[in-house]
Design a protein around this motif. Structure first.
Motif, short mmCIF file in Angstrom:
data_model
loop_
_atom_site.label_atom_id
_atom_site.label_comp_id
_atom_site.label_asym_id
_atom_site.label_seq_id
_atom_site.Cartn_x
_atom_site.Cartn_y
_atom_site.Cartn_z
N LEU A 170 14.97 28.93 38.05
CA LEU A 170 14.16 27.80 37.51
C LEU A 170 12.65 28.03 38.05
O LEU A 170 11.68 27.92 37.39
N TYR A 171 12.78 28.22 39.44
CA TYR A 171 11.34 28.50 40.00
C TYR A 171 10.48 29.70 39.01
O TYR A 171 9.46 29.34 38.76
N ARG A 172 11.14 30.83 38.70
CA ARG A 172 10.35 31.64 37.91
C ARG A 172 10.17 31.15 36.54
O ARG A 172 9.06 31.37 35.80
N SER A 173 10.90 30.26 36.01
CA SER A 173 10.62 29.74 34.81
C SER A 173 9.36 28.58 34.79
O SER A 173 8.64 28.68 33.90
N ILE B 111 5.32 17.72 43.37
CA ILE B 111 5.71 17.64 44.43
C ILE B 111 6.83 18.90 44.86
O ILE B 111 6.76 19.00 46.26
N HIS B 112 7.37 19.42 43.90
CA HIS B 112 7.97 20.42 44.29
C HIS B 112 7.44 21.88 44.01
O HIS B 112 7.82 23.00 44.71
N VAL B 113 6.63 21.96 43.25
CA VAL B 113 5.93 23.29 42.59
C VAL B 113 4.69 23.49 42.65
O VAL B 113 4.21 24.24 41.81
N HIS B 114 3.87 22.82 43.39
CA HIS B 114 2.26 22.87 43.26
C HIS B 114 1.95 24.25 43.68
O HIS B 114 2.86 25.12 44.32
N VAL C 242 3.48 26.75 46.69
CA VAL C 242 4.89 26.74 47.01
C VAL C 242 5.51 28.09 46.94
O VAL C 242 5.55 28.52 45.62
N SER C 243 6.49 28.55 47.77
CA SER C 243 7.00 29.97 47.39
C SER C 243 8.17 29.64 46.75
O SER C 243 8.95 28.57 47.10
N GLU C 244 8.87 30.93 46.30
CA GLU C 244 10.07 30.81 45.66
C GLU C 244 11.41 30.29 46.77
O GLU C 244 12.22 29.66 46.39
N ASP C 245 11.29 30.98 48.06
CA ASP C 245 12.19 30.75 49.01
C ASP C 245 12.09 29.10 49.24
O ASP C 245 13.11 28.46 49.61
N ASP C 246 10.92 28.51 49.59
CA ASP C 246 10.72 27.27 50.01
C ASP C 246 11.30 26.24 48.88
O ASP C 246 11.95 25.44 49.11
N PHE C 247 11.13 26.52 47.82
CA PHE C 247 11.35 25.97 46.71
C PHE C 247 13.13 25.70 46.41
O PHE C 247 13.50 24.81 46.57
N VAL C 248 13.59 27.02 46.56
CA VAL C 248 15.14 27.30 46.41
C VAL C 248 15.77 26.43 47.61
O VAL C 248 16.78 25.78 47.53
N LYS C 249 15.11 26.59 48.60
CA LYS C 249 15.78 25.78 49.94
C LYS C 249 15.70 24.29 49.64
O LYS C 249 16.88 23.66 49.76
N MET C 250 14.51 23.79 49.19
CA MET C 250 14.38 22.33 49.07
C MET C 250 15.41 22.03 48.03
O MET C 250 16.09 20.91 48.06
#
Ligand code: FE2
Length: 286
Positions: free
Chosen positions: A184-187, A227-230, A233-241
């Motif tokens: 999802l992050y990459r998308s 708030i989640h992906v401005h 925000v790194s992929e790791d941080d996003f995945v953790k959240m």
């Protein structure tokens, strides 16, 4: 190219459906329609879909496509009903076959149900284009929320499905079968690398207390404020959240009825010999 976008917000499921067209009397595409469903009675209604039909008729539009961004888990699709009334071809991402395969097993569907996507008129590949009259639409594969998620880029407008929500709401969950927060992050980064003034249209809005529902934003606004992906925000941080948050979420109220119908392109399961169609509830399977 700036297509005309008419939105329809369904208060019962917080879903936004769209009719996208060039001008009155032209071709159109219908994106993410809703078939009303009352889980208390098991009754379906076409009130929402009939509003789309009325609009299409009022504007004298020809329906070329009825597209889904994914197999929704929160509402039933009216695609089958709409095709019967208006014509058009039902399309979804080609990876729907993976989703059908998983849910055929979970629901132990009838042997005749083939998880090969033939329930849809057309399966879209990443990057594939299709014509809506004079407009050209491009399918962009954006897996993560589900493995088959597609966004649709039509001129300066992109229909993002459940890839992104409004900036103050963030992003969609990734814990359904086949979901994946890394994907999802990459998308999302793929969509947020489009020109910054690209108009982004959400499939849902869950407005915080005090703000009315809205569903249109831009790449620039998402990159600055989501708030989640401005940006930053790194992929790791996003995945953790995302993983921590998904662990706290209940299943959507309509996931069981929705998925069973939506993997059939909005058609109900075959009637049993008493003439009634049934939905299943798998116990302790989800
Ligand atoms: Fe969804």
């Amino acid at each position: 190219m700036t297509p005309t976008v008419q939105s329809f917000f369904d208060l019962a499921t917080w879903t936004v459906s769209y009719v996208v067209y060039e001008k009155e009397g032209s071709a159109c595409a219908i994106i993410d329609s809703v078939l009303d469903y009352d889980p208390k009675s098991g009754r379906t209604r076409t009130t929402s879909a009939d509003k789309l039909i009325a609009f299409v008729q009022e504007k004298n539009l020809r329906v070329d496509w009825i597209v889904e961004t994914h197999a929704h888990a929160d509402h039933l699709s009216a695609a089958h009903y709409l095709r019967g009334k208006l014509g058009g071809k039902i399309a979804i991402g080609a990876a729907i076959t993976d989703v059908q395969d998983v849910f055929k097993r979970i629901f132990h569907l009838e042997a005749e149900f083939q998880p090969d996507g033939h329930q849809f008129d057309h399966l879209l590949q990443d990057g594939e284009t299709f014509a809506i009259g004079a407009l050209t639409a491009e399918a962009l594969s954006v897996p993560g929320h589900t493995p088959a998620c597609m966004a649709y880029r039509i001129g300066d407008a992109v229909f993002v499905g459940d890839t992104l929500f409004m900036p103050d709401v963030g992003t969609a969950r990734c814990d359904f079968p086949g979901g994946d927060a890394h994907s999802l992050y990459r998308s999302m980064r793929k969509l947020l690398s489009l020109p910054i003034n690209t108009r982004l249209f959400m499939c849902h809005d869950y407005p915080p207390e005090g703000r009315p529902a809205v569903w249109e934003t831009t790449v620039a606004e998402q990159r600055a404020k989501n708030i989640h992906v401005h940006d930053g925000v790194s992929e790791d941080d996003f995945v953790k959240m995302r993983s921590a948050r998904d662990a706290t979420l209940e299943m959507p109220v309509l996931i069981l009825p929705s998925v069973q119908v939506n993997i059939r392109a909005g058609e109900m399961p075959p009637k049993e010999d008493n003439g009634v169609s049934y939905l299943k509830i798998p116990l302790n399977a989800l």
